[in-house]
Enzyme design. Sequence first.
Site, PDB file in Angstrom:
ATOM      1  N   TYR A  54       0.901  -1.199  -0.063  1.00  0.00           N
ATOM      2  CA  TYR A  54      -0.058  -0.084  -0.094  1.00  0.00           C
ATOM      3  C   TYR A  54       0.925   1.252  -0.138  1.00  0.00           C
ATOM      4  O   TYR A  54       1.867   1.241   0.631  1.00  0.00           O
ATOM      5  CB  TYR A  54      -0.772   0.031   1.144  1.00  0.00           C
ATOM      6  CG  TYR A  54      -2.331  -0.262   0.997  1.00  0.00           C
ATOM      7  CD1 TYR A  54      -3.057   0.270   0.023  1.00  0.00           C
ATOM      8  CD2 TYR A  54      -2.955  -1.455   1.457  1.00  0.00           C
ATOM      9  CE1 TYR A  54      -4.329   0.087  -0.256  1.00  0.00           C
ATOM     10  CE2 TYR A  54      -4.236  -1.871   1.092  1.00  0.00           C
ATOM     11  CZ  TYR A  54      -4.961  -1.334   0.137  1.00  0.00           C
ATOM     12  OH  TYR A  54      -6.321  -1.458  -0.043  1.00  0.00           O
ATOM     13  N   GLU A  56      -0.627   5.037  -0.155  1.00  0.00           N
ATOM     14  CA  GLU A  56      -1.209   6.265  -0.261  1.00  0.00           C
ATOM     15  C   GLU A  56      -0.320   7.329  -0.238  1.00  0.00           C
ATOM     16  O   GLU A  56       0.713   7.477   0.450  1.00  0.00           O
ATOM     17  CB  GLU A  56      -2.273   6.282   0.787  1.00  0.00           C
ATOM     18  CG  GLU A  56      -3.616   5.362   0.516  1.00  0.00           C
ATOM     19  CD  GLU A  56      -3.619   4.294   0.921  1.00  0.00           C
ATOM     20  OE1 GLU A  56      -2.432   3.641   1.375  1.00  0.00           O
ATOM     21  OE2 GLU A  56      -4.646   3.522   1.514  1.00  0.00           O
ATOM     22  N   ASP A 200      -8.196  14.111 -24.249  1.00  0.00           N
ATOM     23  CA  ASP A 200      -8.233  12.573 -23.645  1.00  0.00           C
ATOM     24  C   ASP A 200      -7.744  11.772 -24.883  1.00  0.00           C
ATOM     25  O   ASP A 200      -8.413  11.609 -26.067  1.00  0.00           O
ATOM     26  CB  ASP A 200      -9.881  12.085 -23.351  1.00  0.00           C
ATOM     27  CG  ASP A 200     -10.076  10.762 -23.196  1.00  0.00           C
ATOM     28  OD1 ASP A 200      -8.958   9.663 -23.529  1.00  0.00           O
ATOM     29  OD2 ASP A 200     -11.007  10.367 -22.703  1.00  0.00           O
ATOM     30  N   THR A 226      -5.654   6.219 -21.028  1.00  0.00           N
ATOM     31  CA  THR A 226      -5.419   4.948 -20.582  1.00  0.00           C
ATOM     32  C   THR A 226      -3.918   4.555 -20.835  1.00  0.00           C
ATOM     33  O   THR A 226      -3.312   5.380 -21.802  1.00  0.00           O
ATOM     34  CB  THR A 226      -6.304   3.981 -20.844  1.00  0.00           C
ATOM     35  OG1 THR A 226      -6.251   3.804 -22.567  1.00  0.00           O
ATOM     36  CG2 THR A 226      -7.609   3.940 -20.424  1.00  0.00           C
ATOM     37  N   LYS A 229      -3.715   0.761 -24.080  1.00  0.00           N
ATOM     38  CA  LYS A 229      -4.408   0.734 -25.944  1.00  0.00           C
ATOM     39  C   LYS A 229      -3.232   0.745 -26.914  1.00  0.00           C
ATOM     40  O   LYS A 229      -2.109  -0.117 -26.703  1.00  0.00           O
ATOM     41  CB  LYS A 229      -5.495   1.674 -26.028  1.00  0.00           C
ATOM     42  CG  LYS A 229      -6.611   1.646 -25.161  1.00  0.00           C
ATOM     43  CD  LYS A 229      -7.687   2.733 -25.469  1.00  0.00           C
ATOM     44  CE  LYS A 229      -9.049   2.297 -24.550  1.00  0.00           C
ATOM     45  NZ  LYS A 229      -9.212   3.232 -23.559  1.00  0.00           N
ATOM     46  N   ARG A 235      -3.343  -2.367 -17.741  1.00  0.00           N
ATOM     47  CA  ARG A 235      -4.368  -1.677 -17.465  1.00  0.00           C
ATOM     48  C   ARG A 235      -4.439  -0.621 -16.462  1.00  0.00           C
ATOM     49  O   ARG A 235      -4.065  -0.846 -15.122  1.00  0.00           O
ATOM     50  CB  ARG A 235      -5.656  -2.578 -16.872  1.00  0.00           C
ATOM     51  CG  ARG A 235      -5.918  -3.843 -18.181  1.00  0.00           C
ATOM     52  CD  ARG A 235      -6.463  -3.198 -19.118  1.00  0.00           C
ATOM     53  NE  ARG A 235      -7.889  -2.852 -19.053  1.00  0.00           N
ATOM     54  CZ  ARG A 235      -9.056  -3.312 -19.697  1.00  0.00           C
ATOM     55  NH1 ARG A 235      -8.887  -4.451 -20.517  1.00  0.00           N
ATOM     56  NH2 ARG A 235     -10.046  -2.933 -19.584  1.00  0.00           N
TER      57      ARG A 235
HETATM   58  N1  DSN Z   1     -13.573   0.623 -23.619  1.00  0.00           N
HETATM   59  C1  DSN Z   1     -12.852   1.605 -24.274  1.00  0.00           C
HETATM   60  C2  DSN Z   1     -13.073   1.552 -25.872  1.00  0.00           C
HETATM   61  O1  DSN Z   1     -13.243   0.278 -26.293  1.00  0.00           O
HETATM   62  O2  DSN Z   1     -12.732   2.514 -26.627  1.00  0.00           O
HETATM   63  C3  DSN Z   1     -13.095   3.044 -24.072  1.00  0.00           C
HETATM   64  O3  DSN Z   1     -13.377   3.161 -22.542  1.00  0.00           O
END
Ligand code: DSN
Length: 417
Positions: A54, A56, A200, A226, A229, A235
């Site tokens: 942990y 924090e 974003d 994120t 991707k 993740r």
């Molecule tokens: N779930 C993501 C996507 O597939 O684009 C977006 O949050």
Amino acid sequence: MSYDAPLQEVDAEIAGLIRQEELRQHEKMRLIPSENYAYPAVMEACGSVLNNKYSEGYAGRRYYEGQQSIDAIEVLAIERLKSLFGCEHANVQPYSGSPANLAVYLAFCKPGDTVLGLSLDSGGHLTHGHKVAISGKYFHAVQYGVRKDDHRIDFDQVAALAREHRPTLLFCGGTAYPRVVDFARFAEIAREVGAVLVADIAHISGLVAGGVHPSPVGLAEVVTSTTHKTFRGPRGGMILCDDKHRKAIDRAVFPGLQGGPHNGTTAGIAVAAKLAATEEFRAYAESIVRNAKALAEGLLARGIALVSGGTDNHLLLCDLTPKGVPGKVAAKALDAAGIVCNYNAIPYDPRPPMNPSGIRIGTPALTARGMGEAEMTQLASWMADVIDAPEDAALRERIAGEVRALCNQFPAPGIQP
Ligand code: DSN
């Protein structure tokens, strides 16, 4: 049974399902544009003893002792991202993209404040002010869209709505927008109305890092993403911002929104940021876009309509209206043929979101396997065959076999077939 035994012994059921998922990821062509194969080194960092700690707070200012390694890991992740994206500050603690965006609301808005974002059916995200999400329920969310004729962001509408509503936040970027996002144009509008521009880049952070999409850094005061991707990390989420917003962002993430950061994820982000700074990664990003264009060409040649007529990035949105096949029917038939995508609304979709007119596809995962333009041409032909005859079970089975044979030639990163 020993508590220390390997997964297979402790829980054969879960171990079997994970193995089944490994095989699926090996033998199918994965086209969901937000998915990828994380690097094996990232997976190793995530599945480590870092899970047990942990932390924090932030490096040097934690609430628990024992942070000798954790502080060093988090500082490395932050410094690598700053150097990669050329930004002044990075927060690597958001659990994913949605919490990253929510933290931005918390940093800058009070409930009821006005925010302006791209609507879901035009390619935006739930967190950009959709009425079913917290962003649309707790804030006065106004939505802009794409033009009907060419499916590009309608900047006249963005400017008019911004002048009328004077939003606190202006969100740009999305999850199903196949064209370059003109961050400079958004910045101009945000500046004029005194809004904080939030870019974003969840879908395109790997393309930005790889130099094949313009960067919002220096134009948007806050950038969220994120990390799993096109970036190929774990993740997770990150927020990049100007120094003047450092305190507000850090406080919003912790203690405002979250508890302890997921330290394995932080290490995974550090690893991904290191790899994204290499020449190999630039080549990977270039191939993603080259492959998407080849796939677009192949589909157009077979009469499949594409929203906006094509792509500039990693994704394509197919409008199946002219084919008379609903997106859901096509997505399920393609999955049975070994080609995995998701059904998706298209701009001005006359059909409901759970049964829309389109499918969304992308090339990050296939490119990570080393596939190129020849494979994209073959893929387009398989997809068109299935879409032209979604009820043909024999065809689906034949194509699934051919897909499997092709996948056997392109090992999926980190998976033993
Ligand atoms: N779930 C993501 C996507 O597939 O684009 C977006 O949050």
